[in-house]
Design a protein around this motif. Structure first.
Motif, PDB file in Angstrom:
ATOM      1  N   THR A 179       0.961  -8.393  -7.801  1.00 66.86           N
ATOM      2  CA  THR A 179       0.794  -9.684  -7.138  1.00 66.86           C
ATOM      3  C   THR A 179      -0.663  -9.987  -6.810  1.00 66.86           C
ATOM      4  OG1 THR A 179       1.191  -8.607  -4.998  1.00 66.86           O
ATOM      5  CG2 THR A 179       3.094  -9.565  -6.122  1.00 66.86           C
ATOM      6  N   LEU A 180      -1.529  -8.976  -6.910  1.00 65.02           N
ATOM      7  CA  LEU A 180      -2.962  -9.171  -6.703  1.00 65.02           C
ATOM      8  C   LEU A 180      -3.723  -8.032  -7.359  1.00 65.02           C
ATOM      9  CD1 LEU A 180      -4.019  -8.232  -3.062  1.00 65.02           C
ATOM     10  CD2 LEU A 180      -1.888  -7.466  -4.092  1.00 65.02           C
ATOM     11  N   SER A 181      -5.019  -8.226  -7.547  1.00 66.13           N
ATOM     12  CA  SER A 181      -5.859  -7.203  -8.176  1.00 66.13           C
ATOM     13  C   SER A 181      -6.472  -6.304  -7.105  1.00 66.13           C
ATOM     14  CB  SER A 181      -6.978  -7.856  -8.995  1.00 66.13           C
ATOM     15  OG  SER A 181      -6.444  -8.635 -10.043  1.00 66.13           O
ATOM     16  N   PHE A 182      -6.419  -4.993  -7.329  1.00 65.32           N
ATOM     17  CA  PHE A 182      -7.038  -4.063  -6.400  1.00 65.32           C
ATOM     18  C   PHE A 182      -7.074  -2.669  -7.011  1.00 65.32           C
ATOM     19  CE2 PHE A 182      -2.505  -3.843  -5.535  1.00 65.32           C
ATOM     20  CZ  PHE A 182      -2.252  -2.492  -5.328  1.00 65.32           C
ATOM     21  N   SER A 183      -7.864  -1.809  -6.418  1.00 65.39           N
ATOM     22  CA  SER A 183      -7.921  -0.406  -6.823  1.00 65.39           C
ATOM     23  C   SER A 183      -7.544   0.448  -5.620  1.00 65.39           C
ATOM     24  CB  SER A 183      -9.331  -0.028  -7.302  1.00 65.39           C
ATOM     25  OG  SER A 183      -9.649  -0.726  -8.491  1.00 65.39           O
ATOM     26  N   TYR A 184      -6.744   1.497  -5.885  1.00 63.81           N
ATOM     27  CA  TYR A 184      -6.306   2.347  -4.779  1.00 63.81           C
ATOM     28  C   TYR A 184      -5.805   3.663  -5.339  1.00 63.81           C
ATOM     29  CZ  TYR A 184      -3.902   3.940  -0.569  1.00 63.81           C
ATOM     30  OH  TYR A 184      -3.503   4.669   0.516  1.00 63.81           O
ATOM     31  N   THR A 188      -6.112   1.345 -10.853  1.00 61.38           N
ATOM     32  CA  THR A 188      -6.546  -0.051 -10.804  1.00 61.38           C
ATOM     33  C   THR A 188      -5.406  -0.954 -11.237  1.00 61.38           C
ATOM     34  OG1 THR A 188      -8.860   0.501 -11.253  1.00 61.38           O
ATOM     35  CG2 THR A 188      -8.172  -1.765 -11.707  1.00 61.38           C
ATOM     36  N   PHE A 189      -5.171  -2.001 -10.486  1.00 65.46           N
ATOM     37  CA  PHE A 189      -4.103  -2.955 -10.771  1.00 65.46           C
ATOM     38  C   PHE A 189      -4.700  -4.344 -10.931  1.00 65.46           C
ATOM     39  CE2 PHE A 189      -2.627   0.448  -8.009  1.00 65.46           C
ATOM     40  CZ  PHE A 189      -1.547   0.962  -8.707  1.00 65.46           C
ATOM     41  N   LYS A 190      -4.217  -5.084 -11.939  1.00 67.12           N
ATOM     42  CA  LYS A 190      -4.709  -6.436 -12.190  1.00 67.12           C
ATOM     43  C   LYS A 190      -3.582  -7.436 -11.980  1.00 67.12           C
ATOM     44  CE  LYS A 190      -8.409  -5.180 -15.411  1.00 67.12           C
ATOM     45  NZ  LYS A 190      -9.001  -5.415 -16.752  1.00 67.12           N
ATOM     46  N   ALA A 202       3.046   4.128  -8.891  1.00 63.33           N
ATOM     47  CA  ALA A 202       3.884   3.158  -8.185  1.00 63.33           C
ATOM     48  C   ALA A 202       3.743   3.321  -6.682  1.00 63.33           C
ATOM     49  CB  ALA A 202       5.337   3.328  -8.607  1.00 63.33           C
ATOM     50  N   LEU A 203       3.623   4.569  -6.231  1.00 62.90           N
ATOM     51  CA  LEU A 203       3.452   4.826  -4.802  1.00 62.90           C
ATOM     52  C   LEU A 203       2.123   4.263  -4.319  1.00 62.90           C
ATOM     53  CD1 LEU A 203       5.043   6.181  -2.554  1.00 62.90           C
ATOM     54  CD2 LEU A 203       3.788   8.279  -2.995  1.00 62.90           C
ATOM     55  N   ALA A 204       1.079   4.407  -5.143  1.00 59.61           N
ATOM     56  CA  ALA A 204      -0.222   3.840  -4.789  1.00 59.61           C
ATOM     57  C   ALA A 204      -0.135   2.322  -4.717  1.00 59.61           C
ATOM     58  CB  ALA A 204      -1.269   4.257  -5.827  1.00 59.61           C
ATOM     59  N   TYR A 205       0.584   1.728  -5.661  1.00 58.64           N
ATOM     60  CA  TYR A 205       0.758   0.271  -5.659  1.00 58.64           C
ATOM     61  C   TYR A 205       1.485  -0.193  -4.401  1.00 58.64           C
ATOM     62  CZ  TYR A 205       2.478  -4.346  -6.987  1.00 58.64           C
ATOM     63  OH  TYR A 205       2.774  -5.685  -7.005  1.00 58.64           O
ATOM     64  N   ALA A 206       2.462   0.589  -3.976  1.00 61.77           N
ATOM     65  CA  ALA A 206       3.283   0.186  -2.840  1.00 61.77           C
ATOM     66  C   ALA A 206       2.627   0.446  -1.487  1.00 61.77           C
ATOM     67  CB  ALA A 206       4.626   0.902  -2.900  1.00 61.77           C
ATOM     68  N   TYR A 217       2.727  -7.629   5.577  1.00 60.91           N
ATOM     69  CA  TYR A 217       3.759  -8.467   4.975  1.00 60.91           C
ATOM     70  C   TYR A 217       3.564  -8.577   3.463  1.00 60.91           C
ATOM     71  CZ  TYR A 217       4.526  -9.599   9.868  1.00 60.91           C
ATOM     72  OH  TYR A 217       4.775  -9.503  11.212  1.00 60.91           O
ATOM     73  N   GLY A 218       2.319  -8.624   3.016  1.00 60.18           N
ATOM     74  CA  GLY A 218       2.047  -8.626   1.582  1.00 60.18           C
ATOM     75  C   GLY A 218       2.446  -7.310   0.947  1.00 60.18           C
ATOM     76  N   ARG A 219       2.222  -6.237   1.671  1.00 61.69           N
ATOM     77  CA  ARG A 219       2.587  -4.920   1.176  1.00 61.69           C
ATOM     78  C   ARG A 219       4.104  -4.788   1.041  1.00 61.69           C
ATOM     79  NH1 ARG A 219      -0.185  -0.553   4.460  1.00 61.69           N
ATOM     80  NH2 ARG A 219       1.022  -1.563   6.100  1.00 61.69           N
ATOM     81  N   GLN A 220       4.844  -5.360   1.976  1.00 57.00           N
ATOM     82  CA  GLN A 220       6.296  -5.340   1.876  1.00 57.00           C
ATOM     83  C   GLN A 220       6.759  -6.011   0.590  1.00 57.00           C
ATOM     84  OE1 GLN A 220       8.165  -6.940   5.417  1.00 57.00           O
ATOM     85  NE2 GLN A 220       6.717  -5.873   6.739  1.00 57.00           N
ATOM     86  N   THR A 221       6.099  -7.107   0.229  1.00 61.31           N
ATOM     87  CA  THR A 221       6.449  -7.814  -1.001  1.00 61.31           C
ATOM     88  C   THR A 221       6.226  -6.919  -2.215  1.00 61.31           C
ATOM     89  OG1 THR A 221       5.904  -9.973  -0.052  1.00 61.31           O
ATOM     90  CG2 THR A 221       5.941  -9.816  -2.453  1.00 61.31           C
TER      91      THR A 221
END
Length: 358
Positions: A179-184, A188-190, A202-206, A217-221
């Motif tokens: 839903t958004l771009s970020f690195s964690y 890296t997610f686009k 997937a755990l990093a994404y969540a 709230y964004g993280r819940q999504t």
């Protein structure tokens, strides 16, 4: 004294919606096994059982046998990935309703920092709702949610964080459109680009918490999207079933759902989980006693109460008061958790509360 904060405080990750996958995975299709494997599976599932110690507000056996709507309080902890036991505060709390009459399931997320007065611990003053489990385990957590929202909780389930990674790896990973771009976490997610993720990715994404403009709230999504991708990837719940997988999973899980309860769910409630609607309790970040908490308005609490009760086929009732920070007395008060006025209800039994409509 309350001091409004304009920017929500960033929070640690909560694990969302995972246990509903567990509940379906534990038993669906179990009777397809030979008797030996079936009995082995039954014994394995029994290892995750632990009574909450709460007197049920409804006769849950009758609810299941008569295919009536049921509720489950799902909780997640961050201890599983570290190999520890079920302890500390919960990182997530959700109320799930499964209604085989309407073929619908609802999932209501309760922010971990929601401000409440925890029943039995009023001397502590206003606390975050995730402290309820730390104070009195599942019993206090259930009691707090029941009194906060004026809804009956029929069952509970709690899972450690490591379970999510395990489940996703078992199905060969999931594909999610970020839903958004970020690195964690080294990944890296686009935004908008379909990405295949193994359990760790997937755990990093969540769990990312710092770069989402919508905060928790964004993280819940994002977490709900990951879980829905898991359900889609599995195709059918039976693909998740094997003895080694269940054995590993039950070590990370506690619930008061018995083997027979799970059998009833798998037999009569499975179709309702194909139509899922989600919501969350929306709060405003405020400082109470030096802590940042999410304070829900009375109207928002009522909205969520009505939403959950509707999912259970219950009539309108006022929300509880223990999370109403506008009240002059925030100590816990007695609330009416029964509904469907005028109905005869079920007689109380060893697994049920007093008779009466719900």
């Amino acid at each position: 004294m309350m001091e409004p904060r304009h920017r929500p405080r960033k929070k640690r990750h909560p694990i969302r919606n995972l246990v509903i996958v567990l509940i379906l995975a534990l038993l669906a299709g179990g009777t397809a096994y030979g008797m030996h494997k079936y009995q082995s599976l039954k014994n394995t599932v029994k290892t995750s059982y632990k009574a909450s110690g709460v007197k049920k507000l409804r006769n849950v056996k009758t609810q299941l046998s008569e295919k009536k709507p049921i509720s489950i309080l799902l909780m997640g902890t961050d201890t599983g990935a570290l190999g520890r036991t079920f302890s500390g505060r919960t990182d997530s709390m959700m109320v799930v309703t499964i209604n085989p009459k309407t073929n619908k399931t609802t999932i209501t997320s309760l922010p971990r920092d929601t401000a409440v007065t925890i029943p039995g611990y009023e001397d502590y003053g206003v606390s975050k709702i995730n402290a309820a489990y730390a104070y009195g385990k599942s019993k206090t957590a259930i009691t707090t949610v029941q009194q906060m929202l004026n809804v009956p909780i029929d069952f509970y389930a709690i899972i450690n964080m490591g379970g999510m990674e395990k489940i996703i790896n078992e199905v060969g990973g999931v594909t999610v459109k970020p839903t958004l771009s970020f690195s964690y976490g080294g990944y890296t997610f686009k935004k908008g680009v379909k990405t295949h993720m193994n359990g760790k990715k997937a755990l990093a994404y969540a769990r990312m918490r710092d770069d989402d403009p919508k905060g928790d709230y964004g993280r819940q999504t994002r977490q709900r999207k990951a879980i829905m991708a898991l359900l889609a990837k599995s195709g059918s719940v039976s693909t998740l079933l094997n003895q080694q997988f269940i054995s590993s999973l039950t070590k990370q899980t506690q619930t008061d759902l018995t083997f027979n309860d799970l059998t009833a769910l798998a037999t009569n409630y499975l179709s309702a989980t194909k139509h899922i609607k989600t919501t969350h309790l929306q709060g405003t970040s405020e400082t109470i006693n030096g802590q940042s908490m999410e304070v829900a308005s009375k109207s928002e609490l009522q909205r969520v109460t009505t939403y959950i009760r509707k999912g259970l086929g219950l009539t309108y009732k006022k929300t509880g008061s223990i999370a109403d920070m506008s009240a002059t007395n925030t100590a816990t008060t007695s609330t009416d958790i029964t509904g469907n006025s005028g109905s005869t209800g079920d007689a109380g039994g060893s697994t049920g509360g007093p008779g009466g409509g719900y």
